[in-house]
Scaffold this motif. Structure first.
Motif, PDB file in Angstrom:
ATOM      1  N   PRO A   1      -2.380  -2.126   3.795  1.00 22.81           N
ATOM      2  CA  PRO A   1      -3.626  -2.036   4.571  1.00 22.81           C
ATOM      3  C   PRO A   1      -3.448  -2.224   6.081  1.00 22.81           C
ATOM      4  O   PRO A   1      -4.215  -1.682   6.866  1.00 22.81           O
ATOM      5  CB  PRO A   1      -4.485  -3.164   3.975  1.00 22.81           C
ATOM      6  CG  PRO A   1      -3.997  -3.263   2.566  1.00 22.81           C
ATOM      7  CD  PRO A   1      -2.517  -3.070   2.666  1.00 22.81           C
ATOM      8  N   GLY A   2      -2.418  -2.959   6.484  1.00 23.10           N
ATOM      9  CA  GLY A   2      -2.204  -3.192   7.909  1.00 23.10           C
ATOM     10  C   GLY A   2      -1.542  -2.037   8.628  1.00 23.10           C
ATOM     11  O   GLY A   2      -1.397  -2.067   9.859  1.00 23.10           O
ATOM     12  N   TYR A   3      -1.165  -0.999   7.887  1.00 25.51           N
ATOM     13  CA  TYR A   3      -0.504   0.154   8.499  1.00 25.51           C
ATOM     14  C   TYR A   3      -1.500   0.958   9.324  1.00 25.51           C
ATOM     15  O   TYR A   3      -2.587   1.292   8.860  1.00 25.51           O
ATOM     16  CB  TYR A   3       0.099   1.043   7.405  1.00 25.51           C
ATOM     17  CG  TYR A   3       0.809   2.267   7.933  1.00 25.51           C
ATOM     18  CD1 TYR A   3       2.047   2.157   8.565  1.00 25.51           C
ATOM     19  CD2 TYR A   3       0.244   3.535   7.796  1.00 25.51           C
ATOM     20  CE1 TYR A   3       2.702   3.275   9.045  1.00 25.51           C
ATOM     21  CE2 TYR A   3       0.896   4.660   8.268  1.00 25.51           C
ATOM     22  CZ  TYR A   3       2.125   4.528   8.894  1.00 25.51           C
ATOM     23  OH  TYR A   3       2.771   5.637   9.378  1.00 25.51           O
ATOM     24  N   GLU A   4      -1.129   1.254  10.567  1.00 25.16           N
ATOM     25  CA  GLU A   4      -2.028   1.977  11.476  1.00 25.16           C
ATOM     26  C   GLU A   4      -1.415   3.270  11.988  1.00 25.16           C
ATOM     27  O   GLU A   4      -1.653   3.684  13.113  1.00 25.16           O
ATOM     28  CB  GLU A   4      -2.398   1.070  12.658  1.00 25.16           C
ATOM     29  CG  GLU A   4      -3.151  -0.196  12.281  1.00 25.16           C
ATOM     30  CD  GLU A   4      -4.510   0.104  11.661  1.00 25.16           C
ATOM     31  OE1 GLU A   4      -5.030   1.217  11.876  1.00 25.16           O
ATOM     32  OE2 GLU A   4      -5.050  -0.776  10.956  1.00 25.16           O
TER      33      GLU A   4
ATOM     34  N   LEU B   1       5.161   6.867   0.676  1.00 23.89           N
ATOM     35  CA  LEU B   1       5.258   7.236   2.093  1.00 23.89           C
ATOM     36  C   LEU B   1       4.030   8.026   2.562  1.00 23.89           C
ATOM     37  O   LEU B   1       3.631   7.917   3.718  1.00 23.89           O
ATOM     38  CB  LEU B   1       6.530   8.047   2.333  1.00 23.89           C
ATOM     39  CG  LEU B   1       7.854   7.299   2.100  1.00 23.89           C
ATOM     40  CD1 LEU B   1       9.042   8.246   2.280  1.00 23.89           C
ATOM     41  CD2 LEU B   1       7.972   6.109   3.043  1.00 23.89           C
ATOM     42  N   LYS B   2       3.449   8.807   1.657  1.00 26.51           N
ATOM     43  CA  LYS B   2       2.272   9.600   2.019  1.00 26.51           C
ATOM     44  C   LYS B   2       0.999   8.750   2.054  1.00 26.51           C
ATOM     45  O   LYS B   2      -0.003   9.155   2.652  1.00 26.51           O
ATOM     46  CB  LYS B   2       2.087  10.744   1.021  1.00 26.51           C
ATOM     47  CG  LYS B   2       3.151  11.826   1.120  1.00 26.51           C
ATOM     48  CD  LYS B   2       2.935  12.886   0.042  1.00 26.51           C
ATOM     49  CE  LYS B   2       4.024  13.946   0.099  1.00 26.51           C
ATOM     50  NZ  LYS B   2       3.864  14.956  -1.002  1.00 26.51           N
ATOM     51  N   ASN B   3       1.042   7.616   1.393  1.00 27.69           N
ATOM     52  CA  ASN B   3      -0.161   6.773   1.294  1.00 27.69           C
ATOM     53  C   ASN B   3       0.116   5.339   1.735  1.00 27.69           C
ATOM     54  O   ASN B   3      -0.300   4.380   1.069  1.00 27.69           O
ATOM     55  CB  ASN B   3      -0.675   6.789  -0.147  1.00 27.69           C
ATOM     56  CG  ASN B   3      -1.074   8.175  -0.613  1.00 27.69           C
ATOM     57  OD1 ASN B   3      -2.128   8.688  -0.248  1.00 27.69           O
ATOM     58  ND2 ASN B   3      -0.222   8.782  -1.421  1.00 27.69           N
ATOM     59  N   LEU B   4       0.801   5.193   2.851  1.00 30.09           N
ATOM     60  CA  LEU B   4       1.161   3.862   3.334  1.00 30.09           C
ATOM     61  C   LEU B   4      -0.061   2.981   3.589  1.00 30.09           C
ATOM     62  O   LEU B   4      -0.033   1.782   3.350  1.00 30.09           O
ATOM     63  CB  LEU B   4       1.998   3.984   4.620  1.00 30.09           C
ATOM     64  CG  LEU B   4       3.443   4.445   4.411  1.00 30.09           C
ATOM     65  CD1 LEU B   4       4.130   4.662   5.751  1.00 30.09           C
ATOM     66  CD2 LEU B   4       4.225   3.426   3.589  1.00 30.09           C
TER      67      LEU B   4
END
Length: 234
Positions: free
Chosen positions: A75-78, A67-70
């Motif tokens: 990679p598509g997490y913004e 959760l801390k490093n989504l």
């Protein structure tokens, strides 16, 4: 090893192991069978997270790290945020031994509460996959095998009892998996998977305690977990 924090130190099992060690030594008089209380305690670990509860801590740490490093994992997490919608628990084989099933109900209840507390989700939906080793009792008897008994039955009953608690009504559901036991994989394993390797590769990959590694079993059980979760989250 998944013992939750609120279940506390396993004093009961330390005492039982110590008493059993004393009985063994009384019979054998062998130095290796003579155990002190301190040695028995060391087996479990002196505090939560060393031995007892080790996998609970590791599980929480792994989820927290994700959760801390989504962005790293997805990679598509913004930075749009996230929400924990539910939790599926499918475990229990080892708890049928050493009478651990006798406390499985209360430990599983504490497990649910502790996870909910950690993630500030007091009503987080939980799916409990009930152990299904060897199939249903009806199918076992049909094939002249013994129905579930002892610790195995104890864990299954405890899982059902936990889900039936009034405090969990509408937020925790039991999903039976025994009906998905893969009898085709079972048949190949029983006649000798090594001698029928090519046939075995098409249906299984593991020992019976891991449900024979059957893709059919895991697909069908996973589908049922998903359907049950959808009902809880509507």
């Amino acid at each position: 090893n998944f013992r939750p924090p609120s279940s506390g130190y396993p004093e009961r099992w330390v005492k039982k192991d110590f008493e059993n060690a004393q009985k063994r030594f009384a019979k054998t008089k062998k130095p290796k069978d003579k155990k002190t209380l301190e040695e028995i305690k060391a087996k479990y670990g002196s505090k939560h997270g060393e031995k007892y509860g080790f996998n609970y801590v590791r599980m929480i740490n792994e989820v927290d790290d994700t959760l801390k490093n989504l962005k790293t994992y997805y990679p598509g997490y913004e930075g749009q945020g996230y929400d924990i919608e539910g939790f599926v628990w499918f475990q229990g084989f080892n708890d049928q031994f050493n009478d651990f099933h006798e406390e499985y109900d209360i430990n599983l209840s504490n497990f649910i509460k502790d996870v909910r507390k950690h993630y500030s989700k007091p009503n987080l939906p939980f799916i409990i996959g009930q152990m299904g080793h060897g199939g249903t009792d009806k199918e076992k008897l049909k094939r002249k095998r013994k129905p579930a008994s002892g610790g195995l039955k104890g864990v299954k009953d405890a899982q059902a009892a936990c889900c039936a608690r009034k405090e969990f009504k509408g937020t925790v559901a039991l999903v039976k998996t025994e009906g998905h036991w893969d009898w085709k994989a079972d048949a190949v394993f029983s006649k000798g998977w090594r001698e029928h390797l090519e046939e075995w590769k098409k249906v299984g990959a593991q020992r019976p305690y891991h449900y024979l590694g059957s893709p059919y079993f895991y697909f069908m059980s996973g589908r049922d977990f998903g359907k049950a979760m959808l009902k809880l989250t509507k």
